[in-house]
Design an enzyme around this catalytic site. Sequence first.
Site, PDB file in Angstrom:
ATOM      1  N   ARG A 133       0.845  -1.202   0.000  1.00  0.00           N
ATOM      2  CA  ARG A 133       0.000   0.000   0.000  1.00  0.00           C
ATOM      3  C   ARG A 133       0.872   1.240   0.000  1.00  0.00           C
ATOM      4  O   ARG A 133       1.773   1.360   0.828  1.00  0.00           O
ATOM      5  CB  ARG A 133      -0.861   0.014   1.265  1.00  0.00           C
ATOM      6  CG  ARG A 133      -2.249  -0.501   1.002  1.00  0.00           C
ATOM      7  CD  ARG A 133      -3.079  -0.465   2.237  1.00  0.00           C
ATOM      8  NE  ARG A 133      -2.476  -1.269   3.299  1.00  0.00           N
ATOM      9  CZ  ARG A 133      -2.930  -1.287   4.545  1.00  0.00           C
ATOM     10  NH1 ARG A 133      -3.936  -0.546   4.878  1.00  0.00           N
ATOM     11  NH2 ARG A 133      -2.351  -2.047   5.454  1.00  0.00           N
ATOM     12  N   LYS A 184       6.647 -23.091   1.514  1.00  0.00           N
ATOM     13  CA  LYS A 184       6.831 -21.644   1.658  1.00  0.00           C
ATOM     14  C   LYS A 184       7.067 -21.309   3.133  1.00  0.00           C
ATOM     15  O   LYS A 184       7.895 -20.452   3.458  1.00  0.00           O
ATOM     16  CB  LYS A 184       5.605 -20.899   1.101  1.00  0.00           C
ATOM     17  CG  LYS A 184       5.705 -19.399   1.177  1.00  0.00           C
ATOM     18  CD  LYS A 184       5.195 -18.717  -0.077  1.00  0.00           C
ATOM     19  CE  LYS A 184       5.537 -17.238  -0.129  1.00  0.00           C
ATOM     20  NZ  LYS A 184       4.566 -16.392   0.556  1.00  0.00           N
TER      21      LYS A 184
HETATM   22  P1  NAD Z   1      -2.491  -5.803   4.481  1.00  0.00           P
HETATM   23  O1  NAD Z   1      -2.238  -5.471   5.910  1.00  0.00           O
HETATM   24  O2  NAD Z   1      -1.976  -4.901   3.414  1.00  0.00           O
HETATM   25  O3  NAD Z   1      -4.062  -5.938   4.252  1.00  0.00           O
HETATM   26  C1  NAD Z   1      -4.921  -6.566   5.162  1.00  0.00           C
HETATM   27  C2  NAD Z   1      -6.195  -5.758   5.183  1.00  0.00           C
HETATM   28  O4  NAD Z   1      -7.176  -6.447   5.957  1.00  0.00           O
HETATM   29  C3  NAD Z   1      -6.028  -4.365   5.817  1.00  0.00           C
HETATM   30  O5  NAD Z   1      -6.557  -3.383   4.948  1.00  0.00           O
HETATM   31  C4  NAD Z   1      -6.875  -4.455   7.092  1.00  0.00           C
HETATM   32  O6  NAD Z   1      -7.467  -3.219   7.445  1.00  0.00           O
HETATM   33  C5  NAD Z   1      -7.910  -5.475   6.639  1.00  0.00           C
HETATM   34  N1  NAD Z   1      -8.625  -6.098   7.758  1.00  0.00           N
HETATM   35  C6  NAD Z   1      -8.126  -6.683   8.868  1.00  0.00           C
HETATM   36  N2  NAD Z   1      -9.131  -7.093   9.668  1.00  0.00           N
HETATM   37  C7  NAD Z   1     -10.275  -6.750   9.023  1.00  0.00           C
HETATM   38  C8  NAD Z   1     -11.630  -6.892   9.344  1.00  0.00           C
HETATM   39  N3  NAD Z   1     -12.035  -7.452  10.490  1.00  0.00           N
HETATM   40  N4  NAD Z   1     -12.541  -6.426   8.461  1.00  0.00           N
HETATM   41  C9  NAD Z   1     -12.181  -5.838   7.288  1.00  0.00           C
HETATM   42  N5  NAD Z   1     -10.897  -5.676   6.943  1.00  0.00           N
HETATM   43  C10 NAD Z   1      -9.972  -6.123   7.803  1.00  0.00           C
HETATM   44  O7  NAD Z   1      -1.980  -7.293   4.265  1.00  0.00           O
HETATM   45  P2  NAD Z   1      -1.458  -7.970   2.911  1.00  0.00           P
HETATM   46  O8  NAD Z   1      -0.033  -7.602   2.693  1.00  0.00           O
HETATM   47  O9  NAD Z   1      -2.440  -7.756   1.823  1.00  0.00           O
HETATM   48  O10 NAD Z   1      -1.452  -9.507   3.364  1.00  0.00           O
HETATM   49  C11 NAD Z   1      -2.612 -10.296   3.453  1.00  0.00           C
HETATM   50  C12 NAD Z   1      -2.166 -11.755   3.519  1.00  0.00           C
HETATM   51  O11 NAD Z   1      -1.555 -12.088   2.266  1.00  0.00           O
HETATM   52  C13 NAD Z   1      -1.084 -11.994   4.587  1.00  0.00           C
HETATM   53  O12 NAD Z   1      -1.257 -13.253   5.182  1.00  0.00           O
HETATM   54  C14 NAD Z   1       0.214 -11.970   3.796  1.00  0.00           C
HETATM   55  O13 NAD Z   1       1.256 -12.733   4.386  1.00  0.00           O
HETATM   56  C15 NAD Z   1      -0.250 -12.605   2.480  1.00  0.00           C
HETATM   57  N6  NAD Z   1       0.607 -12.218   1.344  1.00  0.00           N
HETATM   58  C16 NAD Z   1       0.831 -10.895   1.074  1.00  0.00           C
HETATM   59  C17 NAD Z   1       1.632 -10.567  -0.018  1.00  0.00           C
HETATM   60  C18 NAD Z   1       1.889  -9.117  -0.376  1.00  0.00           C
HETATM   61  O14 NAD Z   1       2.702  -8.874  -1.270  1.00  0.00           O
HETATM   62  N7  NAD Z   1       1.272  -8.145   0.255  1.00  0.00           N
HETATM   63  C19 NAD Z   1       2.208 -11.581  -0.808  1.00  0.00           C
HETATM   64  C20 NAD Z   1       1.948 -12.927  -0.492  1.00  0.00           C
HETATM   65  C21 NAD Z   1       1.145 -13.235   0.598  1.00  0.00           C
HETATM   66  O1  KPL Z   2       8.406 -15.107   0.915  1.00  0.00           O
HETATM   67  C1  KPL Z   2       9.372 -14.476   1.309  1.00  0.00           C
HETATM   68  C2  KPL Z   2       9.128 -13.387   2.281  1.00  0.00           C
HETATM   69  O2  KPL Z   2       9.873 -12.423   2.350  1.00  0.00           O
HETATM   70  O3  KPL Z   2       8.108 -13.514   2.997  1.00  0.00           O
HETATM   71  C3  KPL Z   2      10.734 -14.846   0.823  1.00  0.00           C
HETATM   72  C4  KPL Z   2      11.194 -13.860  -0.238  1.00  0.00           C
HETATM   73  C5  KPL Z   2      10.700 -16.243   0.218  1.00  0.00           C
HETATM   74  C6  KPL Z   2      11.740 -14.868   1.933  1.00  0.00           C
HETATM   75  O4  KPL Z   2      11.410 -15.822   2.887  1.00  0.00           O
END
Ligand code: NAD
Ligand code: KPL
Length: 305
Positions: A133, A184
């Site tokens: 974001r 992962k």
């Molecule tokens: P984030 O914090 O950007 O987004 C989560 C959103 O959920 C926030 O906007 C928060 O306000 C909202 N939220 C939380 N509780 C809520 C509720 N009760 N009602 C409504 N909204 C609510 O998180 P993210 O980075 O998008 O990650 C989400 C999941 O995806 C995580 O488990 C993360 O590890 C996984 N993930 C993220 C990425 C990435 O690049 N961001 C990549 C792979 C996996």
């Molecule tokens: O998925 C990852 C993370 O940063 O969460 C990598 C790049 C694999 C490192 O563990």
Amino acid sequence: MSSTWHILGAGSLGSLWACRLARSGKAVRLILRGQQRLAAYERKGGLTLMEQDVQHHYAIPAESFDAPGPIHRLLVACKAYDAAPAVARLAPRLAHGAELILLQNGLGSQDEVAEQVPHARCIFASSTEGAFREADWQVRFAGHGFNWLGDPASPGMPTWFDDLHEAGIPAEWALDIPARLWRKLALNCAINPLTVLHDCQNGGLLGHLTEVDPLCDELVNLLHRCGQPEAASDLHEEVQRVILATAANYSSMYQDVRHGRRTEVHYLLGHACRAAGRHGLAVPQLEHLHRRLVDNLQARGLRSD
Ligand code: NAD
Ligand code: KPL
């Protein structure tokens, strides 16, 4: 059955999915935390997706938890620790046979969600896409990757799966989704906590391979004990390959800590240590790493659960 994609969690990944689905003409509705968030979103008029230097605005409709109407398809895009409580609040609106797609990293949150909604199908996802974001309601697509989706309880591919291809979301239906999530998780356990403790980019771990290797030894044993031999195969080599390929990046846990956000440690290293305990497997290196990480997070005033 309605074909609307309800999206719970309009953060980084949720917004990325919402924008791509909406621009391919799919019906999408965001579910926001409450009236205040809904009012703020409506003032902005939609989500903005930044891809390289191009920015697009999508006027995706939104609603709050208590809006009327059943939900048939729900993308759960909250952090792992928020997923089950958020889904529990929505449970009364979930139609019988509703399908939930769980985007959470790590393991454990998927089962917590499934316990809240025994009348729904829970589809697990493992994503290597990257988004963050830049501001409220504005997300940057930062890293192309892939998504594997699967249901450990039932092998049938959902009827809506082609929506993902039509929306340009790279995805495959994976019969081995638990193995992918474990793999992962193991990579994350071997890399992410050490980047926090050594305050370094992933590549900085090349100077700490004497710490990385024994962690991989224990993770391989654990994966075998948990019935995940595929996830254990060549783990040491893969960890080193990822460290090299992402040498200039900061791990997701490092970034959470740097921004003062709660980490998902409970569903990563915490899950690994709990699983080892359940199997009666000694994992002293992982346990020691977990303790050091918890101390480090607490010293920074961050939650460690
Ligand atoms: P984030 O914090 O950007 O987004 C989560 C959103 O959920 C926030 O906007 C928060 O306000 C909202 N939220 C939380 N509780 C809520 C509720 N009760 N009602 C409504 N909204 C609510 O998180 P993210 O980075 O998008 O990650 C989400 C999941 O995806 C995580 O488990 C993360 O590890 C996984 N993930 C993220 C990425 C990435 O690049 N961001 C990549 C792979 C996996
Ligand atoms: O998925 C990852 C993370 O940063 O969460 C990598 C790049 C694999 C490192 O563990």
